[in-house]
Design a protein around this motif. Structure first.
Motif, mmCIF file in Angstrom:
data_model
loop_
_atom_site.group_PDB
_atom_site.id
_atom_site.type_symbol
_atom_site.label_atom_id
_atom_site.label_comp_id
_atom_site.label_asym_id
_atom_site.label_seq_id
_atom_site.Cartn_x
_atom_site.Cartn_y
_atom_site.Cartn_z
ATOM 1 N N ASP A 185 14.347 8.498 0.252
ATOM 2 C CA ASP A 185 14.045 8.328 -1.094
ATOM 3 C C ASP A 185 13.136 7.578 -1.143
ATOM 4 N N LEU A 186 11.658 7.674 -1.329
ATOM 5 C CA LEU A 186 10.708 6.739 -1.432
ATOM 6 C C LEU A 186 9.577 6.923 -2.285
ATOM 7 N N LEU A 187 8.840 6.138 -2.835
ATOM 8 C CA LEU A 187 7.501 6.270 -3.494
ATOM 9 C C LEU A 187 6.300 5.802 -3.177
ATOM 10 N N ASP A 232 17.031 14.726 5.684
ATOM 11 C CA ASP A 232 16.912 14.003 4.209
ATOM 12 C C ASP A 232 17.257 12.259 4.543
ATOM 13 N N ARG A 233 16.908 11.837 5.699
ATOM 14 C CA ARG A 233 17.111 10.577 6.194
ATOM 15 C C ARG A 233 15.782 9.885 6.755
ATOM 16 N N VAL A 234 15.698 8.650 6.587
ATOM 17 C CA VAL A 234 14.800 7.671 7.193
ATOM 18 C C VAL A 234 15.485 7.562 8.591
ATOM 19 N N VAL A 235 14.404 7.780 9.742
ATOM 20 C CA VAL A 235 14.977 7.815 11.195
ATOM 21 C C VAL A 235 14.221 6.453 11.698
ATOM 22 N N ARG A 278 12.370 12.721 -2.377
ATOM 23 C CA ARG A 278 13.636 12.550 -2.642
ATOM 24 C C ARG A 278 14.391 13.607 -1.478
ATOM 25 N N ARG A 279 15.556 12.768 -0.820
ATOM 26 C CA ARG A 279 16.044 13.371 0.207
ATOM 27 C C ARG A 279 15.194 14.146 1.170
ATOM 28 N N GLY A 280 14.135 13.556 1.228
ATOM 29 C CA GLY A 280 13.142 14.023 2.313
ATOM 30 C C GLY A 280 12.182 14.921 1.930
ATOM 31 N N VAL A 281 12.324 15.409 0.543
ATOM 32 C CA VAL A 281 11.270 16.511 0.229
ATOM 33 C C VAL A 281 10.258 15.786 -0.942
ATOM 34 N N ARG A 282 9.067 16.120 -0.505
ATOM 35 C CA ARG A 282 7.961 15.436 -1.644
ATOM 36 C C ARG A 282 8.147 16.276 -2.958
ATOM 37 N N VAL A 283 8.805 15.489 -4.137
ATOM 38 C CA VAL A 283 8.868 16.238 -5.072
ATOM 39 C C VAL A 283 7.806 15.830 -6.401
#
Length: 391
Positions: free
Chosen positions: A359-361, A39-42, A385-390
């Motif tokens: 969390d990105l778009l 769920d993180r940006v690394v 959101r939290r690393g999951v494409r929603v």
């Protein structure tokens, strides 16, 4: 076990970290990639330097931004105020009184109806790129109705605000002092377990400076942190009170003296601007340029509510802020992401840097500037959101 994903072939990546990109506040990286693990940006940077990952997503030469942080909304309500809006667009002035219409409808609604309404607007906002939202009570104005509104909201976000002091309850029209006593006593006791924040509408027709101070200090004693509806319809004490009490944000900030601007610039309190409200009430626009030039931190939010700003679209608010409030596209995007995070005192959202929440778009455009350049066009084509494409 989590797997890592690289989103590559990004035309423009907004990181909101100057050190990662072009040294601007947006920290722009061209021809970029971002790596998510769990769920993180690394990792974030130039595509050619991206580390190996388990999965890859091709952004197709489009822009990637942090998810929008909508730090001011009122989504636990029932009913509709179409007639009021229609009358206002036909020449009637806006006042705080219309809230009573929503109070009556909200009190009459079941828990299931309120939750269905809430999730409908959350889904709507998510499709437009909002990955974090704050929402308030304020349409119940009884101990039972305020606490159930917060309980329903708390199932969907950690950013829950107790706004028993939205207006004086119609039940206490002849005794505002007794209502303040309820808001700071029994109602606060029932609501505090569900909330992180406490808010008050400090305005003519709602609560004066002394009443607002009593509400916010009582909430603070219960462990809730202050925010405040300040200086929306007229000049008043709200902004100064916000700064004095180290409120996370002073929201609306339409009518400001030079002393108000200086106070915000010298504090941690964020000026949260809500252009949807001015659009929907034909009111004077807040002067974002004045605040920014003074050094104040500005957030942009929707104020989504059924009376004065019935929009869940952060992109729409970005376009309004650029067109009507003196903001550049870069400033408006920062304010709708990192600015919203600051207004919630959060460091894990509103940016795409190692350690931040993933969390990105994805925009169907090569640059974030298109959010203002192409108003009203549904440009958000993917949301994580939290690393999951929603979306």
């Amino acid at each position: 076990m989590s797997s890592s994903t690289a989103i590559t072939n990004i035309a423009t990546l907004v990181t909101n970290d100057p050190s990662l990109g072009d040294n601007s506040p947006l920290g722009l990286v061209q021809d970029a990639a971002v790596v998510i693990d769990g769920d993180r940006v690394v990792w974030a940077g130039e595509s050619r330097k991206a580390p190996a990952t388990d999965n890859r997503v091709d952004a197709g030469g489009r822009a990637v931004l942090p998810g929008f942080v909508d730090s001011h909304s009122h989504l636990v309500f029932a009913g509709d105020r179409t007639q009021e809006f229609n009358a206002r667009m036909s020449g009637r002035a806006y006042s705080a009184g219309g809230i009573r219409t929503t109070v009556a409808a909200t009190r009459a609604a079941t828990d299931a109806e309120l939750e269905a309404n809430l999730t409908r607007y959350l889904d709507e906002a998510l499709r437009q790129g909002t990955t974090t939202f704050e929402t308030k009570s304020g349409y119940g104005l009884t101990t039972e109705d305020e606490s159930r509104a917060l309980r329903i909201a708390a199932a969907h976000t950690a950013e829950v605000t107790y706004l028993g002091a939205h207006i004086v309850s119609p039940d206490f029209a002849d005794d505002p002092a007794a209502y303040v006593a309820l808001v700071t006593g029994e109602m606060l006791d029932a609501c505090a377990p569900y909330a992180r924040w406490i808010d008050v509408f400090c305005e003519k027709g709602a609560f004066d400076g002394d009443q607002a101070r009593a509400v916010l200090t009582a909430g603070r004693a219960k462990g809730l942190h202050p925010r405040i509806h300040a200086n929306q319809l007229s000049y008043g004490p709200g902004v100064q009170l916000a700064v004095e009490l180290d409120a996370a944000s002073a929201d609306h900030c339409t009518h400001l003296t030079d002393a108000d601007v200086d106070a915000l610039a010298g504090s941690r309190t964020v000026a949260t601007l809500l252009p949807g409200a001015e659009f929907s009430t034909r009111a004077e626009w807040p002067d974002a340029r004045r605040l920014l030039d003074a050094g104040a931190t500005v957030a942009l939010s929707t104020d989504c509510n059924p009376g004065s700003s019935f929009t869940s679209s952060v992109p729409f608010c970005i376009a309004l802020a650029v067109r009507e409030m003196g903001m550049t596209p870069d400033e408006a995007v920062w304010s709708a992401t990192a600015g919203g995070a600051r207004a919630l005192r959060r460091v894990d959202i509103g940016r795409l840097t190692p350690g931040a929440r993933a969390d990105l778009l994805l925009l169907n455009a090569p640059s974030h500037v298109h959010l203002a350049y192409r108003p009203g066009v549904p440009l958000v084509t993917g949301v994580w959101r939290r690393g999951v494409r929603v979306v």
